[in-house]
Design a protein around this motif. Structure first.
Motif, PDB file in Angstrom:
ATOM      1  N   GLY A  56       0.756  -1.295   0.078  1.00 20.84           N
ATOM      2  CA  GLY A  56      -0.067   0.064  -0.121  1.00 20.84           C
ATOM      3  C   GLY A  56       0.735   1.328   0.117  1.00 20.84           C
ATOM      4  N   GLY A  57       2.089   1.273   0.368  1.00 18.68           N
ATOM      5  CA  GLY A  57       2.766   2.238   0.521  1.00 18.68           C
ATOM      6  C   GLY A  57       2.614   3.454   1.442  1.00 18.68           C
ATOM      7  N   PRO A  58       3.132   4.587   1.394  1.00 17.12           N
ATOM      8  CA  PRO A  58       2.807   5.757   2.443  1.00 17.12           C
ATOM      9  C   PRO A  58       1.403   6.345   2.389  1.00 17.12           C
ATOM     10  CG  PRO A  58       4.534   6.263   0.750  1.00 17.12           C
ATOM     11  CD  PRO A  58       4.111   4.909   0.498  1.00 17.12           C
ATOM     12  N   SER A  59       0.699   5.991   1.258  1.00 23.21           N
ATOM     13  CA  SER A  59      -0.359   6.752   1.315  1.00 23.21           C
ATOM     14  C   SER A  59      -1.294   5.798   2.261  1.00 23.21           C
ATOM     15  CB  SER A  59      -1.166   6.455  -0.048  1.00 23.21           C
ATOM     16  OG  SER A  59      -1.229   5.303  -0.756  1.00 23.21           O
ATOM     17  N   LEU A  60      -1.154   4.697   2.566  1.00 22.33           N
ATOM     18  CA  LEU A  60      -2.282   3.828   3.605  1.00 22.33           C
ATOM     19  C   LEU A  60      -1.491   3.735   4.931  1.00 22.33           C
ATOM     20  CD1 LEU A  60      -3.525   1.167   1.022  1.00 22.33           C
ATOM     21  CD2 LEU A  60      -4.523   3.373   2.015  1.00 22.33           C
ATOM     22  N   LYS A  61      -0.568   4.386   5.211  1.00 26.18           N
ATOM     23  CA  LYS A  61       0.272   4.144   6.507  1.00 26.18           C
ATOM     24  C   LYS A  61      -0.652   4.446   7.821  1.00 26.18           C
ATOM     25  CE  LYS A  61       4.219   2.387   5.470  1.00 26.18           C
ATOM     26  NZ  LYS A  61       4.433   0.750   5.649  1.00 26.18           N
ATOM     27  N   THR A  62      -1.327   5.414   7.518  1.00 25.45           N
ATOM     28  CA  THR A  62      -2.327   5.851   8.616  1.00 25.45           C
ATOM     29  C   THR A  62      -3.354   4.772   8.883  1.00 25.45           C
ATOM     30  OG1 THR A  62      -3.724   7.113   7.104  1.00 25.45           O
ATOM     31  CG2 THR A  62      -2.334   8.444   8.062  1.00 25.45           C
ATOM     32  N   LEU A  63      -3.530   3.937   8.026  1.00 26.29           N
ATOM     33  CA  LEU A  63      -4.503   3.016   8.054  1.00 26.29           C
ATOM     34  C   LEU A  63      -4.054   1.524   8.470  1.00 26.29           C
ATOM     35  CD1 LEU A  63      -6.800   3.237   4.948  1.00 26.29           C
ATOM     36  CD2 LEU A  63      -7.137   4.154   7.212  1.00 26.29           C
ATOM     37  N   GLU A  64      -2.628   1.451   8.796  1.00 22.20           N
ATOM     38  CA  GLU A  64      -2.053   0.301   9.140  1.00 22.20           C
ATOM     39  C   GLU A  64      -2.815  -0.428  10.545  1.00 22.20           C
ATOM     40  OE1 GLU A  64       0.234  -2.899   9.402  1.00 22.20           O
ATOM     41  OE2 GLU A  64      -0.101  -1.515   7.930  1.00 22.20           O
ATOM     42  N   PRO A  65      -2.946   0.417  11.476  1.00 24.67           N
ATOM     43  CA  PRO A  65      -3.774  -0.220  12.503  1.00 24.67           C
ATOM     44  C   PRO A  65      -4.998  -0.903  12.343  1.00 24.67           C
ATOM     45  CG  PRO A  65      -2.849   1.962  13.400  1.00 24.67           C
ATOM     46  CD  PRO A  65      -2.439   1.634  11.796  1.00 24.67           C
ATOM     47  N   GLU A  66      -5.722  -0.223  11.412  1.00 27.50           N
ATOM     48  CA  GLU A  66      -6.867  -0.810  11.032  1.00 27.50           C
ATOM     49  C   GLU A  66      -6.919  -2.159  10.168  1.00 27.50           C
ATOM     50  OE1 GLU A  66      -6.431   2.575  11.145  1.00 27.50           O
ATOM     51  OE2 GLU A  66      -7.936   3.416  12.063  1.00 27.50           O
ATOM     52  N   LEU A  67      -6.023  -1.942   9.382  1.00 29.02           N
ATOM     53  CA  LEU A  67      -5.584  -3.086   8.341  1.00 29.02           C
ATOM     54  C   LEU A  67      -5.446  -4.293   9.158  1.00 29.02           C
ATOM     55  CD1 LEU A  67      -4.337  -1.321   5.333  1.00 29.02           C
ATOM     56  CD2 LEU A  67      -6.384  -2.406   5.558  1.00 29.02           C
ATOM     57  N   GLY A  68      -4.369  -4.005  10.311  1.00 25.09           N
ATOM     58  CA  GLY A  68      -3.608  -4.988  10.946  1.00 25.09           C
ATOM     59  C   GLY A  68      -4.825  -5.673  11.879  1.00 25.09           C
TER      60      GLY A  68
END
Length: 140
Positions: A56-68
Protein backbone atom coordinates in the motif's frame (compact mmCIF):
# COMPACT_ATOMS: atom_id res chain seq x y z
CA UNK A 1 -11.25 4.61 5.84
CA UNK A 2 -14.03 6.66 4.29
CA UNK A 3 -13.39 9.47 6.76
CA UNK A 4 -9.76 9.73 5.68
CA UNK A 5 -10.18 8.82 2.00
CA UNK A 6 -13.58 9.58 0.41
CA UNK A 7 -14.93 6.81 -1.81
CA UNK A 8 -15.76 8.84 -4.89
CA UNK A 9 -15.97 6.71 -8.01
CA UNK A 10 -16.13 3.02 -8.74
CA UNK A 11 -13.35 0.96 -7.17
CA UNK A 12 -12.76 -2.55 -8.50
CA UNK A 13 -10.04 -5.17 -8.41
CA UNK A 14 -10.32 -8.02 -10.90
CA UNK A 15 -8.61 -10.41 -8.48
CA UNK A 16 -11.36 -10.11 -5.82
CA UNK A 17 -13.98 -12.84 -5.56
CA UNK A 18 -17.25 -12.02 -7.27
CA UNK A 19 -20.44 -12.30 -5.30
CA UNK A 20 -22.62 -14.44 -7.53
CA UNK A 21 -25.56 -14.66 -5.16
CA UNK A 22 -28.84 -12.85 -5.22
CA UNK A 23 -31.83 -12.62 -2.93
CA UNK A 24 -33.61 -15.21 -5.07
CA UNK A 25 -30.94 -17.83 -4.40
CA UNK A 26 -31.09 -17.49 -0.61
CA UNK A 27 -33.93 -20.02 -0.41
CA UNK A 28 -31.89 -22.76 -2.06
CA UNK A 29 -28.72 -22.42 0.00
CA UNK A 30 -27.16 -25.53 1.54
CA UNK A 31 -24.86 -25.37 4.56
CA UNK A 32 -21.81 -27.13 3.06
CA UNK A 33 -21.86 -24.89 0.01
CA UNK A 34 -22.26 -21.71 2.04
CA UNK A 35 -19.41 -22.58 4.41
CA UNK A 36 -17.10 -23.64 1.59
CA UNK A 37 -17.80 -20.52 -0.45
CA UNK A 38 -17.40 -18.31 2.61
CA UNK A 39 -14.05 -19.92 3.49
CA UNK A 40 -12.68 -19.53 -0.04
CA UNK A 41 -13.84 -15.91 -0.27
CA UNK A 42 -12.48 -14.99 3.17
CA UNK A 43 -9.12 -16.56 2.32
CA UNK A 44 -9.01 -14.39 -0.79
CA UNK A 45 -9.84 -11.26 1.17
CA UNK A 46 -7.22 -12.16 3.77
CA UNK A 47 -4.58 -12.43 1.01
CA UNK A 48 -5.72 -9.07 -0.38
CA UNK A 49 -5.50 -7.37 3.02
CA UNK A 50 -2.01 -8.82 3.52
CA UNK A 51 -1.04 -7.56 0.07
CA UNK A 52 -2.48 -4.12 0.83
CA UNK A 53 -0.47 -3.92 4.04
CA UNK A 54 2.73 -4.84 2.19
CA UNK A 55 2.25 -2.89 -1.03
CA UNK A 56 0.00 0.00 0.00
CA UNK A 57 2.89 2.36 0.49
CA UNK A 58 2.95 5.60 2.42
CA UNK A 59 -0.53 6.62 1.30
CA UNK A 60 -2.06 3.91 3.53
CA UNK A 61 0.32 4.11 6.51
CA UNK A 62 -2.31 5.92 8.54
CA UNK A 63 -4.60 2.89 8.09
CA UNK A 64 -2.02 0.35 9.26
CA UNK A 65 -3.60 -0.21 12.71
CA UNK A 66 -7.04 -0.77 11.18
CA UNK A 67 -5.68 -3.07 8.45
CA UNK A 68 -3.76 -5.06 11.06
CA UNK A 69 -6.90 -5.43 13.16
CA UNK A 70 -8.89 -6.47 10.08
CA UNK A 71 -6.28 -9.10 9.22
CA UNK A 72 -6.42 -10.49 12.77
CA UNK A 73 -10.22 -10.62 12.65
CA UNK A 74 -10.20 -12.42 9.31
CA UNK A 75 -7.71 -14.95 10.72
CA UNK A 76 -9.93 -15.51 13.75
CA UNK A 77 -13.06 -15.82 11.63
CA UNK A 78 -11.40 -18.39 9.38
CA UNK A 79 -10.32 -20.45 12.41
CA UNK A 80 -13.87 -20.36 13.78
CA UNK A 81 -15.28 -21.32 10.42
CA UNK A 82 -12.91 -24.31 10.30
CA UNK A 83 -14.01 -25.32 13.81
CA UNK A 84 -17.68 -25.08 12.84
CA UNK A 85 -17.08 -27.20 9.76
CA UNK A 86 -15.36 -29.82 11.91
CA UNK A 87 -18.10 -29.82 14.58
CA UNK A 88 -20.81 -30.30 11.99
CA UNK A 89 -18.76 -33.08 10.34
CA UNK A 90 -19.03 -31.37 6.98
CA UNK A 91 -16.57 -32.18 4.20
CA UNK A 92 -13.44 -30.09 4.38
CA UNK A 93 -12.93 -27.57 1.61
CA UNK A 94 -10.37 -28.47 -0.98
CA UNK A 95 -7.04 -26.65 -0.74
CA UNK A 96 -7.01 -23.28 -2.43
CA UNK A 97 -5.58 -22.92 -5.87
CA UNK A 98 -2.39 -20.85 -5.85
CA UNK A 99 -3.37 -17.26 -6.37
CA UNK A 100 -1.81 -15.01 -8.93
CA UNK A 101 0.52 -12.60 -7.15
CA UNK A 102 -0.74 -9.06 -7.11
CA UNK A 103 1.53 -6.35 -8.39
CA UNK A 104 2.08 -3.18 -6.43
CA UNK A 105 -0.43 -0.37 -6.95
CA UNK A 106 0.66 2.01 -9.66
CA UNK A 107 0.18 5.13 -7.53
CA UNK A 108 -0.94 6.42 -4.16
CA UNK A 109 -4.44 6.78 -5.60
CA UNK A 110 -4.21 3.17 -6.83
CA UNK A 111 -3.57 2.05 -3.24
CA UNK A 112 -6.57 3.97 -1.99
CA UNK A 113 -8.78 2.60 -4.78
CA UNK A 114 -7.58 -0.95 -4.00
CA UNK A 115 -8.35 -0.45 -0.31
CA UNK A 116 -11.86 0.76 -1.13
CA UNK A 117 -12.43 -2.18 -3.47
CA UNK A 118 -11.20 -4.73 -0.92
CA UNK A 119 -13.18 -3.29 1.98
CA UNK A 120 -16.32 -2.78 -0.12
CA UNK A 121 -16.21 -6.32 -1.47
CA UNK A 122 -15.54 -7.76 1.98
CA UNK A 123 -18.51 -5.85 3.36
CA UNK A 124 -20.80 -7.28 0.67
CA UNK A 125 -19.45 -10.81 1.19
CA UNK A 126 -19.97 -10.64 4.95
CA UNK A 127 -23.44 -9.19 4.50
CA UNK A 128 -24.35 -12.09 2.19
CA UNK A 129 -22.81 -14.58 4.63
CA UNK A 130 -24.78 -13.24 7.59
CA UNK A 131 -28.04 -13.38 5.66
CA UNK A 132 -27.32 -16.89 4.39
CA UNK A 133 -26.21 -18.24 7.76
CA UNK A 134 -29.19 -16.73 9.58
CA UNK A 135 -31.52 -18.30 7.04
CA UNK A 136 -29.77 -21.67 7.39
CA UNK A 137 -29.90 -21.40 11.20
CA UNK A 138 -33.68 -21.33 11.08
CA UNK A 139 -33.65 -24.55 9.01
CA UNK A 140 -31.36 -26.52 11.36
Amino acid sequence: MRDRFPADGDHNLDSLPTLAMSAGTLGSLQLPGVLTRLRVDLMSYLRHVQWLRRAGGPSLKTLEPELGALQARLDRLLRRLQLLTSRLALPQATPDQPSVPLGPPTSAWGSIRAAHAILGGLHLTLDWAVRGLLLLKTRL
